[in-house]
Design an enzyme around this catalytic site. Structure first.
Site, PDB file in Angstrom:
ATOM      1  CB  ILE A 155     -19.728  -4.077   7.089  1.00 28.00           C
ATOM      2  CG1 ILE A 155     -19.876  -5.569   8.627  1.00 28.00           C
ATOM      3  CG2 ILE A 155     -18.466  -4.033   7.296  1.00 28.00           C
ATOM      4  CD1 ILE A 155     -19.446  -7.239   7.942  1.00 28.00           C
ATOM      5  CG  ASP A 174     -26.414  -2.265  -1.849  1.00 26.40           C
ATOM      6  OD1 ASP A 174     -27.227  -3.331  -1.869  1.00 26.40           O
ATOM      7  OD2 ASP A 174     -25.973  -2.319   0.464  1.00 26.40           O
ATOM      8  CB  CYS A 205     -21.470  -7.557  -1.360  1.00 26.18           C
ATOM      9  SG  CYS A 205     -19.349  -7.818  -2.509  1.00 26.18           S
ATOM     10  N   PRO A 206     -21.940  -9.350   0.421  1.00 29.10           N
ATOM     11  CG  PRO A 206     -24.044 -10.823   0.219  1.00 29.10           C
ATOM     12  CD  PRO A 206     -23.171  -9.563   0.230  1.00 29.10           C
ATOM     13  CB  THR A 232     -13.445  -6.217   4.965  1.00 20.32           C
ATOM     14  OG1 THR A 232     -13.836  -5.878   5.061  1.00 20.32           O
ATOM     15  CG2 THR A 232     -11.907  -5.794   5.299  1.00 20.32           C
ATOM     16  CB  SER A 233     -17.040  -8.797   2.131  1.00 20.78           C
ATOM     17  OG  SER A 233     -16.045  -8.917   0.564  1.00 20.78           O
ATOM     18  NE  ARG A 234     -17.718 -15.455   4.248  1.00 17.78           N
ATOM     19  CZ  ARG A 234     -17.493 -14.870   5.181  1.00 17.78           C
ATOM     20  NH1 ARG A 234     -16.850 -13.501   5.719  1.00 17.78           N
ATOM     21  NH2 ARG A 234     -18.563 -14.899   6.034  1.00 17.78           N
ATOM     22  CG  ASP A 258      -9.867  -9.826   7.124  1.00 19.31           C
ATOM     23  OD1 ASP A 258      -8.494 -10.395   7.997  1.00 19.31           O
ATOM     24  OD2 ASP A 258     -10.786 -10.011   8.417  1.00 19.31           O
ATOM     25  CD  GLU A 263     -10.984 -16.769   3.944  1.00 19.62           C
ATOM     26  OE1 GLU A 263     -10.673 -15.998   3.684  1.00 19.62           O
ATOM     27  OE2 GLU A 263     -11.794 -17.625   5.107  1.00 19.62           O
ATOM     28  CG  HIS A 295     -11.945 -14.885   8.097  1.00 19.97           C
ATOM     29  ND1 HIS A 295     -12.602 -14.785   6.640  1.00 19.97           N
ATOM     30  CD2 HIS A 295     -12.578 -13.786   8.467  1.00 19.97           C
ATOM     31  CE1 HIS A 295     -13.488 -14.914   6.291  1.00 19.97           C
ATOM     32  NE2 HIS A 295     -13.987 -13.929   7.894  1.00 19.97           N
TER      33      HIS A 295
HETATM   34  P1  NAD Z   1     -25.307  -7.126   5.392  1.00 21.24           P
HETATM   35  O1  NAD Z   1     -26.399  -8.552   4.942  1.00 21.24           O
HETATM   36  O2  NAD Z   1     -25.572  -6.352   6.133  1.00 21.24           O
HETATM   37  O3  NAD Z   1     -24.710  -6.183   3.810  1.00 21.24           O
HETATM   38  C1  NAD Z   1     -24.174  -6.602   2.431  1.00 21.24           C
HETATM   39  C2  NAD Z   1     -24.883  -5.568   2.146  1.00 21.24           C
HETATM   40  O4  NAD Z   1     -24.419  -6.446   0.255  1.00 21.24           O
HETATM   41  C3  NAD Z   1     -26.447  -5.477   1.529  1.00 21.24           C
HETATM   42  O5  NAD Z   1     -26.432  -4.225   1.611  1.00 21.24           O
HETATM   43  C4  NAD Z   1     -27.069  -5.864   0.390  1.00 21.24           C
HETATM   44  O6  NAD Z   1     -27.897  -5.205  -0.359  1.00 21.24           O
HETATM   45  C5  NAD Z   1     -25.595  -5.809  -0.214  1.00 21.24           C
HETATM   46  N1  NAD Z   1     -26.166  -6.658  -1.423  1.00 21.24           N
HETATM   47  C6  NAD Z   1     -26.168  -8.120  -2.384  1.00 21.24           C
HETATM   48  N2  NAD Z   1     -25.400  -8.594  -3.336  1.00 21.24           N
HETATM   49  C7  NAD Z   1     -24.880  -7.859  -3.545  1.00 21.24           C
HETATM   50  C8  NAD Z   1     -24.779  -7.497  -5.160  1.00 21.24           C
HETATM   51  N3  NAD Z   1     -25.087  -7.929  -5.803  1.00 21.24           N
HETATM   52  N4  NAD Z   1     -24.554  -6.497  -5.290  1.00 21.24           N
HETATM   53  C9  NAD Z   1     -23.854  -5.309  -4.630  1.00 21.24           C
HETATM   54  N5  NAD Z   1     -24.331  -4.926  -3.178  1.00 21.24           N
HETATM   55  C10 NAD Z   1     -25.109  -6.603  -3.281  1.00 21.24           C
HETATM   56  O7  NAD Z   1     -23.792  -7.789   5.332  1.00 21.24           O
HETATM   57  P2  NAD Z   1     -22.980  -7.485   6.015  1.00 21.24           P
HETATM   58  O8  NAD Z   1     -22.984  -7.689   8.120  1.00 21.24           O
HETATM   59  O9  NAD Z   1     -22.313  -5.580   5.927  1.00 21.24           O
HETATM   60  O10 NAD Z   1     -21.483  -8.435   5.929  1.00 21.24           O
HETATM   61  C11 NAD Z   1     -21.310  -7.983   4.821  1.00 21.24           C
HETATM   62  C12 NAD Z   1     -20.185  -9.095   4.139  1.00 21.24           C
HETATM   63  O11 NAD Z   1     -18.914  -9.149   5.351  1.00 21.24           O
HETATM   64  C13 NAD Z   1     -20.369 -10.674   4.746  1.00 21.24           C
HETATM   65  O12 NAD Z   1     -21.189 -11.048   4.067  1.00 21.24           O
HETATM   66  C14 NAD Z   1     -18.784 -11.141   5.419  1.00 21.24           C
HETATM   67  O13 NAD Z   1     -19.154 -11.788   3.470  1.00 21.24           O
HETATM   68  C15 NAD Z   1     -17.960 -10.167   5.414  1.00 21.24           C
HETATM   69  N6  NAD Z   1     -17.653 -10.602   6.767  1.00 21.24           N
HETATM   70  C16 NAD Z   1     -16.858 -10.631   7.087  1.00 21.24           C
HETATM   71  C17 NAD Z   1     -16.036 -11.150   7.997  1.00 21.24           C
HETATM   72  C18 NAD Z   1     -14.214 -10.457   8.321  1.00 21.24           C
HETATM   73  O14 NAD Z   1     -14.114 -11.454   9.079  1.00 21.24           O
HETATM   74  N7  NAD Z   1     -13.944 -10.186   7.333  1.00 21.24           N
HETATM   75  C19 NAD Z   1     -16.847 -10.502   9.140  1.00 21.24           C
HETATM   76  C20 NAD Z   1     -18.123 -10.851   8.968  1.00 21.24           C
HETATM   77  C21 NAD Z   1     -18.564 -10.654   8.027  1.00 21.24           C
END
Ligand code: NAD
Length: 337
Positions: A155, A174, A205-206, A232-234, A258, A263, A295
């Site tokens: 993302i 990252d 990030c996750p 928009t992550s968590r 988001d 939530e 979300h």
């Molecule tokens: P992804 O696994 O492709 O990318 C996550 C990135 O975060 C990776 O490059 C990883 O190296 C990096 N990362 C991990 N730990 C880290 C840290 N301590 N510090 C910095 N970077 C770190 O995941 P993605 O598909 O891009 O999704 C990212 C996040 O978006 C998901 O984990 C999820 O929580 C969130 N998400 C939200 C929605 C929504 O509807 N809002 C939908 C899908 C995903």
């Protein structure tokens, strides 16, 4: 397989039914969130499917295992709501949907930035009231601004690409830098430098123990006064109370969420007739420079269709003893990251 589907959202049902048409699993809709109180409803089901608000903690997983469940089929990419160590110990396989449309979330991130910057949430109701004044609606050019991206996975990398189209400078943090982002011109910096240099900070990030409350009082103290933060992550990647202090002091100039730490008790339901008892959320809603969406980043036709399709395929693969390793999450795999 016999599948218990917890927390089925109305919008998902037609997609899940369509995805199951050629696969023929026995679907049972359970209109409740999975929790210690509702886990018994899954007794006798080989597979349980859950959404982001379901509780897959150790006691719930133990109850599921005792009832014969061998597979958790998550209808999400995120798995922070699953106790993976417990699942491994109990012999439950956890499969997720690692990618369904990173474009959906990246594009929603941009929607939040544009709406906050040009104050669309205030401008649209104002015009409906025949108030055509521009007072308080001034934004800034995104062109030339520095965008700090935390997490440049699927993302984050697409978001980075979109922002190059606005003429932004990209910096990123990252634990595993992305060659695709470097090729776009992004420079990787420390988290502190990212905070200090960014006009807009976007979190991708996750949620892990390392990223829990990554946006803290300390992080905010390093940020540019008036910066925009988008999550928009968590939810728990931001310490919401610290963000509220940041909004009160002006350190945060605009906040787009988001996702929200608590939530699970709010999102994906209509509470318009209820009293909100979460005072932190209620305080967030009082700021004119905060936008919260419930979300919905993933919520495009393409993404919901892909989630349904991969979920059903995961169940079919499990039944055939041929799971896709990239869709499986285990405690050991997460530790190796
Ligand atoms: P992804 O696994 O492709 O990318 C996550 C990135 O975060 C990776 O490059 C990883 O190296 C990096 N990362 C991990 N730990 C880290 C840290 N301590 N510090 C910095 N970077 C770190 O995941 P993605 O598909 O891009 O999704 C990212 C996040 O978006 C998901 O984990 C999820 O929580 C969130 N998400 C939200 C929605 C929504 O509807 N809002 C939908 C899908 C995903």
């Amino acid at each position: 397989m016999k599948l218990a589907i917890f927390s089925p959202n109305r919008f998902e049902k037609p997609f899940l039914e369509a995805a199951n048409r050629t696969r023929g699993h026995e679907l049972h809709w359970i209109d409740a969130r999975l929790s210690p109180q509702t886990a018994a409803l899954a007794r006798g089901f080989d597979a349980v499917s859950g959404f982001t608000g379901d509780d897959f903690s150790r006691p719930v997983l133990a109850a599921l295992a005792a009832g014969g469940t061998r597979l958790i089929a998550l209808r999400s990419a995120g798995f922070n709501h699953v106790d993976l160590a417990a699942a491994d110990e109990l012999g439950i396989t956890v499969l997720r949907v690692p990618a369904y449309s990173p474009y959906a979330i990246a594009e929603h991130t941009v929607a939040l930035i544009l709406a906050l910057n040009r104050k669309l949430h205030r401008a649209i109701p104002r015009v409906r009231e025949q108030n055509f004044s521009l007072d308080g609606l001034m934004g800034f050019d995104l062109n030339g601004k520095t965008i700090g991206i935390v997490g440049t996975g699927q993302i984050g990398a697409i978001f980075a690409k979109i922002m190059t189209g606005f003429g932004c400078r990209l910096i990123a943090y990252d634990i595993a830098p992305s060659p695709a982002c470097v090729a776009l011109g992004a420079s990787y910096v420390s988290l502190g430098e990212l905070a200090a240099q960014s006009d807009v900070i976007s979190l991708h990030c996750p949620l892990t123990p390392q990223t829990h409350h990554l946006v803290s009082h300390q992080f905010l103290a390093s940020c540019k006064p008036g910066c925009m933060i988008i999550n928009t992550s968590r939810g728990a990647v931001i310490d919401t109370k610290a963000a509220i202090d940041g909004l009160k002091s002006g350190r945060i100039g605009a906040l787009g969420l988001d996702v929200y730490e608590e939530e699970g008790d709010l999102f994906f339901q209509d509470l318009s007739d209820k009293v909100i008892t979460d005072d932190v959320f209620a305080r967030l809603m009082t700021f004119p420079n905060v936008i919260v969406t419930a979300h919905q980043g993933f919520f495009t036709r393409e993404a919901v269709g892909n989630i349904a399709d991969t979920t059903m395929q995961n169940i079919t693969d499990f039944a055939a003893g041929a799971i896709r390793p990239e869709n499986r999450v285990t405690a050991a795999k997460i530790k190796r990251r």
